[in-house]
Write an enzyme that holds these catalytic residues in place. Structure first.
Site, PDB file in Angstrom:
ATOM      1  N   LYS A 187       0.855  -1.193   0.000  1.00  0.00           N
ATOM      2  CA  LYS A 187       0.000   0.000   0.000  1.00  0.00           C
ATOM      3  C   LYS A 187       0.893   1.245   0.000  1.00  0.00           C
ATOM      4  CE  LYS A 187      -4.537   1.180   1.839  1.00  0.00           C
ATOM      5  NZ  LYS A 187      -5.255   1.242   0.569  1.00  0.00           N
ATOM      6  N   GLU A 223      -7.089  -6.701 -10.047  1.00  0.00           N
ATOM      7  CA  GLU A 223      -8.044  -6.147  -9.084  1.00  0.00           C
ATOM      8  C   GLU A 223      -8.588  -4.826  -9.592  1.00  0.00           C
ATOM      9  OE1 GLU A 223      -6.536  -4.863  -5.280  1.00  0.00           O
ATOM     10  OE2 GLU A 223      -4.572  -4.405  -6.097  1.00  0.00           O
TER      11      GLU A 223
END
Ligand SMILES: Cc1ncc(COP(=O)(O)O)c(C=O)c1O
Length: 341
Positions: A187, A223
């Protein structure tokens, strides 16, 4: 304990930043983390040569706290966010943040902003944003010598105004969000900056969400820009396994719930051609929990799933179970909730 809540229109909160009372900060210097500093100020002063600014040496997390039906305040799986942040830290040569510090910072920020925890039944929650940045001045490429770890909180409403309603998606063309062996599974802010042209493409296509294929073959589902992909086919819960996607805590939790419901969880490569046969498709993540996907535009093809106006039965059951665990209406049998108050 009775709390006088902040004066906000709780049932109509957007998903945006609202200044809350306090944030908590830790400074890393000479190889160790200092004591927590609880700040009212929501500005940061850092050196103009900080590696976070120039070389993107930074990472973040996102998680939520809820008021339960019986008036408790709980946080959903902060230990998982702590572990994921440390995977990110290790990948971009930032120091480990001990899990006790991460959890303590999250607890402190929730307690210090307790009047901003949205009341039960409003569909809103307190969103927590842990952030780590490399701040010691450095011009040559290399990891920073000093770091700041901070956590702030902001009350948020449902990510999509329409709530739990199907949206249209499109396969993003012309841009990858992550590279093979890159940082797609971490992230870091750079992934999201790299995804901004993709988001523009999605808007231009009149869609709400963009779906990325794997960057190497452009053939397997990776994704969505801020959430994982799940597909339901008969009694299987299918989710892509790929080294370039962020391991979603929501996905992990929903997969456990699916198993509890007697479903088979398949974590494997998912070729785009296979998706046509799925009964239901969802985008899953902390912000929206599950966003049902009604259609996926893929070149000149449009694949559709279920009804245009309502989510399918399996996604609905998964959504209701997870959101009810978070608000204490369904037993927390996997001990996912950290009780704050
Ligand atoms: C790229 C990406 N994938 C997936 C997710 C969902 O992860 P989680 O369920 O842990 O919020 C997020 C949100 O954090 C994300 O930014």
């Amino acid at each position: 304990m009775s709390v006088v809540k902040a004066d906000l229109d709780w049932s109509n909160l957007p998903f945006t930043y609202v200044k809350t009372d306090k944030n908590v900060r830790y400074h890393y210097k000479d190889g160790s983390w200092g004591a927590p500093e609880i700040c009212e100020e929501d500005m940061l002063s850092i050196n103009i040569a900080a590696p976070a600014l120039h070389y993107g040496q930074q990472g973040f997390e996102g998680l939520k706290a809820f008021e339960t039906r019986d008036g408790r305040v709980v946080c959903f799986r902060p230990d998982e966010n702590a572990k994921r942040m440390n995977r990110t830290n290790s990948r971009i040569n930032m120091p480990e943040i001990p899990e006790e510090i991460f959890i303590s910072a999250v607890e402190t920020v929730i307690r210090e902003n307790i009047r901003f925890v949205p009341p039960y039944g409003t569909g809103a929650s307190l969103y927590l944003r842990p952030l780590m940045i490399g701040v010691g001045p450095k011009v040559g490429l290399g990891p920073a010598d000093e770091y700041i770890f901070l956590v702030f909180a902001t009350p948020v409403g449902p990510y999509y105004k329409g709530g739990f309603k199907p949206v249209d998606a499109v396969i993003v063309e012309g841009f990858d969000r992550a590279a093979p062996h890159g940082v797609g599974d971490c992230k870091v802010g750079g992934n999201y900056a790299a995804g901004l042209p993709g988001s523009k493409f999605v808007k231009e296509q009149g869609c709400a969400v963009g779906l990325y294929l794997d960057p190497q073959h452009n053939r397997y589902i990776d994704e969505f820009s801020t959430s994982n992909f799940i597909g339901i086919k008969d009694s299987s819960y299918i989710t892509p396994k790929s080294p370039s996607i962020l391991p979603s805590i929501t996905n992990k939790s929903l997969a456990t719930i699916a198993q509890d419901m007697g479903m088979l969880v398949e974590s494997r490569q998912v070729e785009i051609g296979e998706v046509e046969g799925f009964d239901e498709v969802g985008a899953v993540g902390t912000a929206a929990v599950i966003t049902p996907v009604h259609s996926i535009k893929y070149g000149d093809k449009i694949l559709t799933f279920g009804e245009k106006d309502s989510a399918g039965p399996v996604l609905t059951k998964l959504y209701e179970t997870l959101t009810k665990i978070q608000t204490g209406e369904v037993e927390d049998k996997h001990r996912w909730l950290l009780e704050i108050l």
